[in-house]
Design a protein around this motif. Sequence first.
Motif, short mmCIF file in Angstrom:
data_model
loop_
_atom_site.label_atom_id
_atom_site.label_comp_id
_atom_site.label_asym_id
_atom_site.label_seq_id
_atom_site.Cartn_x
_atom_site.Cartn_y
_atom_site.Cartn_z
N PHE A 305 0.90 -1.61 -0.08
CA PHE A 305 0.11 0.30 0.00
C PHE A 305 1.03 1.15 -0.24
CE2 PHE A 305 -3.03 -2.84 1.76
CZ PHE A 305 -3.86 -2.47 1.24
N TRP A 306 1.92 1.43 0.63
CA TRP A 306 3.12 2.38 0.66
C TRP A 306 3.81 2.83 0.03
CZ3 TRP A 306 7.27 3.40 4.38
CH2 TRP A 306 7.58 4.53 4.29
N LEU A 307 5.06 1.50 -0.01
CA LEU A 307 6.03 1.26 -1.04
C LEU A 307 5.44 1.09 -2.35
CD1 LEU A 307 8.43 0.22 1.32
CD2 LEU A 307 8.83 2.37 1.12
N GLN A 308 4.30 0.44 -2.61
CA GLN A 308 4.04 -0.19 -3.69
C GLN A 308 4.99 -0.50 -5.00
OE1 GLN A 308 2.34 3.78 -5.40
NE2 GLN A 308 0.72 3.66 -3.64
N ASP A 309 6.23 -1.49 -4.01
CA ASP A 309 6.91 -2.22 -4.96
C ASP A 309 6.68 -3.73 -4.59
OD1 ASP A 309 7.83 -2.75 -1.98
OD2 ASP A 309 9.47 -1.92 -2.53
N PHE A 310 5.41 -4.53 -4.67
CA PHE A 310 5.32 -5.19 -4.00
C PHE A 310 3.93 -5.29 -4.29
CE2 PHE A 310 3.49 -8.83 -1.90
CZ PHE A 310 4.64 -9.65 -1.55
N VAL A 311 3.53 -6.88 -5.41
CA VAL A 311 2.23 -7.45 -5.46
C VAL A 311 2.59 -8.91 -5.06
CG1 VAL A 311 0.31 -7.69 -7.16
CG2 VAL A 311 1.84 -5.90 -7.25
N PRO A 312 1.42 -8.78 -4.17
CA PRO A 312 1.40 -9.93 -3.33
C PRO A 312 0.65 -11.56 -4.44
CG PRO A 312 -0.25 -8.69 -1.91
CD PRO A 312 0.55 -7.78 -2.79
N THR A 313 0.96 -12.91 -4.17
CA THR A 313 0.16 -13.17 -4.90
C THR A 313 -0.09 -14.93 -4.22
OG1 THR A 313 2.64 -14.97 -5.97
CG2 THR A 313 1.65 -13.04 -7.26
N SER A 314 -0.86 -15.76 -4.69
CA SER A 314 -1.43 -16.37 -4.06
C SER A 314 -0.46 -17.57 -3.24
CB SER A 314 -2.17 -17.77 -4.80
OG SER A 314 -2.35 -18.35 -6.06
N VAL A 315 1.16 -18.16 -4.71
CA VAL A 315 1.87 -18.88 -3.66
C VAL A 315 2.79 -18.15 -2.77
CG1 VAL A 315 3.76 -19.06 -4.98
CG2 VAL A 315 2.42 -19.61 -6.36
N PHE A 316 2.84 -16.18 -2.84
CA PHE A 316 3.58 -15.78 -1.92
C PHE A 316 2.67 -15.72 -0.91
CE2 PHE A 316 4.46 -12.23 1.03
CZ PHE A 316 5.68 -12.05 1.24
N PHE A 317 1.51 -15.62 -0.95
CA PHE A 317 0.48 -16.10 0.89
C PHE A 317 0.81 -17.19 1.31
CE2 PHE A 317 -2.01 -12.13 -0.68
CZ PHE A 317 -1.29 -11.14 0.74
N LEU A 318 0.63 -18.60 0.16
CA LEU A 318 0.48 -19.65 0.85
C LEU A 318 2.36 -19.79 1.24
CD1 LEU A 318 0.26 -23.00 0.53
CD2 LEU A 318 0.65 -22.52 -1.55
N GLY A 319 3.31 -19.82 0.71
CA GLY A 319 4.39 -19.37 1.28
C GLY A 319 4.50 -18.76 3.01
N ALA A 320 4.70 -17.71 2.79
CA ALA A 320 3.68 -16.82 4.00
C ALA A 320 3.71 -17.27 5.06
CB ALA A 320 3.68 -15.64 4.27
N ILE A 321 2.60 -18.20 5.16
CA ILE A 321 1.54 -18.55 5.91
C ILE A 321 2.84 -20.01 6.28
CG2 ILE A 321 -0.48 -20.21 6.06
CD1 ILE A 321 -1.75 -18.25 4.28
N LEU A 322 3.50 -21.00 5.61
CA LEU A 322 4.07 -21.80 5.94
C LEU A 322 4.93 -21.67 6.80
CD1 LEU A 322 3.96 -23.55 2.71
CD2 LEU A 322 3.03 -24.72 5.00
N VAL A 323 5.66 -20.19 6.55
CA VAL A 323 6.85 -19.76 7.53
C VAL A 323 6.21 -19.58 8.56
CG1 VAL A 323 8.50 -17.72 7.56
CG2 VAL A 323 8.22 -18.90 5.59
N ILE A 324 4.99 -18.46 8.80
CA ILE A 324 4.69 -17.90 9.97
C ILE A 324 4.27 -19.23 10.77
CG2 ILE A 324 2.56 -17.13 11.23
CD1 ILE A 324 2.46 -14.88 8.68
N THR A 325 3.24 -20.44 10.06
CA THR A 325 2.70 -21.45 10.71
C THR A 325 4.58 -22.46 11.57
OG1 THR A 325 1.37 -22.18 9.44
CG2 THR A 325 2.56 -24.10 10.46
N ALA A 326 5.90 -22.36 10.36
CA ALA A 326 7.16 -23.42 11.24
C ALA A 326 8.01 -21.88 12.45
CB ALA A 326 8.31 -22.88 10.08
N THR A 327 7.44 -20.57 12.26
CA THR A 327 7.64 -20.05 13.65
C THR A 327 7.34 -20.13 15.19
OG1 THR A 327 8.53 -18.34 12.02
CG2 THR A 327 8.71 -17.21 13.96
#
Length: 343
Positions: A305-327
């Motif tokens: 929303f602010w830096l506008q240098d990143f567009v999240p994809t469904s694959v990114f969200f899946l990866g992020a959820i897995l990383v958070i779960t692992a943490t």
Amino acid sequence: MEENGQKIATEANEDKTMSTNLKYLSLGILVFQTTSLVLTMRYSRTLKEEGPRYLSSTAVVVAELLKIMACILLVYKDSKCSLRALNRILHDEILNKPMETLKLAIPSGIYTLQNNLLYVALSNLDAATYQVTYQLKILTTALFSVSMLSKKLGVYQWLSLVILMTGVAFVQWPSDSQELDSKELSAGSQFVGLMAVLTACFSSGFAGVYFEKILKETKQSVWIRNIQLGFFGSIFGLMGVYIYDGELVSKNGFFQGYNRLTWIVVILQALGGLVIAAVIKYADNILKGFATSLSIILSTLISYFWLQDFVPTSVFFLGAILVITATFLYGYDPKPTGNPTKA
């Protein structure tokens, strides 16, 4: 007797409330420090301004010097605000123990390399991708803990490391939604950013475990150890400035390109180690994992929303959820006795 019992119970409740407040305060500070450092560092490295951009090598040196000053103030506070006591402690613990001090040269040099690599990474990767990928330091720290400290990992820890690697692989998966031209243009810089993060993960894991080993072998305070780290870090940092940016410094000065944003980045980086020390003291692994997860989510939202240098994809969200779960899973501590020691 009854009044004394009530008084003791009240005091116990007050202590418990204070401890809980400190726990969540340290958690909030960690989330703020982690998120704001990544975002401001990324913004400062991509901001287009007139004149020369600040040199990341000099920023690392200034951050080390600020960390030394902060730690000296904390030692001064612990010595009941006595200059004589402070002078005696610094003399006895640092100058009179040269071999103990020299032990910190190795992790200090690695931390200095790591700090420089983080600037390289955030100059080439968006904040969200960097934040998730950098969690691989959990894996490297765990492996170095097993090999160097002979720690044993439980089933949950090993499972979390597999999930972590899978999640980071998903985050780094190429996106089909990007235009081919932009992919060709950014492929080189993304590779540089990824290599910088991976090297920082390995250096973070090794230096962190080495530092932990030194702390366990001696009784020196963590603030004294941080002063020693900062001393060597400043020397190694200045060597880096001379080797890589010597010409630019002689031409435009040590503080070329510094502005208010640069100083914010430097202060946040200097405070990082002190914040982590406070979190280790007051919070547990699960809360630390919660802070990491919040930081990843905030970095993703602000990058979009602010830096506008990143567009999240469904694959990114899946990866992020897995990383958070692992943490979270890595910090999970089942109650039954006989469980292997956590790394």
